[in-house]
Design a protein around this motif. Sequence first.
Motif, PDB file in Angstrom:
ATOM      1  N   ARG A  30      41.867  40.443  43.616  1.00 25.87           N
ATOM      2  CA  ARG A  30      41.065  39.230  43.785  1.00 25.87           C
ATOM      3  C   ARG A  30      40.893  38.553  42.440  1.00 25.87           C
ATOM      4  O   ARG A  30      41.068  39.182  41.392  1.00 25.87           O
ATOM      5  N   GLN A  31      40.561  37.278  42.497  1.00 24.63           N
ATOM      6  CA  GLN A  31      40.396  36.480  41.279  1.00 24.63           C
ATOM      7  C   GLN A  31      39.376  35.391  41.566  1.00 24.63           C
ATOM      8  O   GLN A  31      39.366  34.822  42.662  1.00 24.63           O
ATOM      9  N   ARG A  32      38.520  35.109  40.583  1.00 21.72           N
ATOM     10  CA  ARG A  32      37.561  34.017  40.756  1.00 21.72           C
ATOM     11  C   ARG A  32      37.207  33.386  39.419  1.00 21.72           C
ATOM     12  O   ARG A  32      37.175  34.060  38.389  1.00 21.72           O
ATOM     13  N   ASP A  33      36.970  32.086  39.471  1.00 24.20           N
ATOM     14  CA  ASP A  33      36.557  31.317  38.301  1.00 24.20           C
ATOM     15  C   ASP A  33      35.053  31.130  38.324  1.00 24.20           C
ATOM     16  O   ASP A  33      34.452  30.964  39.393  1.00 24.20           O
ATOM     17  N   ASN A  34      34.443  31.108  37.142  1.00 25.89           N
ATOM     18  CA  ASN A  34      33.045  30.740  36.996  1.00 25.89           C
ATOM     19  C   ASN A  34      33.026  29.520  36.092  1.00 25.89           C
ATOM     20  O   ASN A  34      33.105  29.651  34.861  1.00 25.89           O
ATOM     21  N   THR A  40      37.097  33.504  33.883  1.00 26.60           N
ATOM     22  CA  THR A  40      37.770  33.896  35.119  1.00 26.60           C
ATOM     23  C   THR A  40      37.872  35.409  35.135  1.00 26.60           C
ATOM     24  O   THR A  40      38.157  36.029  34.106  1.00 26.60           O
TER      25      THR A  40
END
Length: 129
Positions: A30-34, A40
């Motif tokens: 999984r990967q997510r940006d803030n 990231t």
Amino acid sequence: MRILHTMLRVGDLQRSIDFYTRILGMNLIRQRDNEQYRYTLAFVGYGSEEDGAVLELTYNWDTTEYDLGTGYGHIAIGSDDIYATCDAIKAAGGTVSREPGPVKGGTTEIAFVKDPDNYSIELIQTKTQ
């Protein structure tokens, strides 16, 4: 209790994801940006987070390089054939910093590779050849 993940700060997220997935054979879980805090997170591993520990690659958008310091040791990964694994890593453009062979003073066969941010990864032979 169990270990969930190990976090590494990386200077180029895509380069690191490529190394851990293409060269070491992990999966991008999984990967997510803030956007607010400008970072990231990408989680990579050999299985699901529910089944084992994974690596958290943290990319701070305004930082391209880190000083590794003297406290970091290495990540260890078991391999059925570290000789073939090292050959495949070199063929894919990876860096083997210690060729496969017995550990000093013992019989366990190990090798070391470097990731794009110069973190050490120990490969440990898990099957008798």
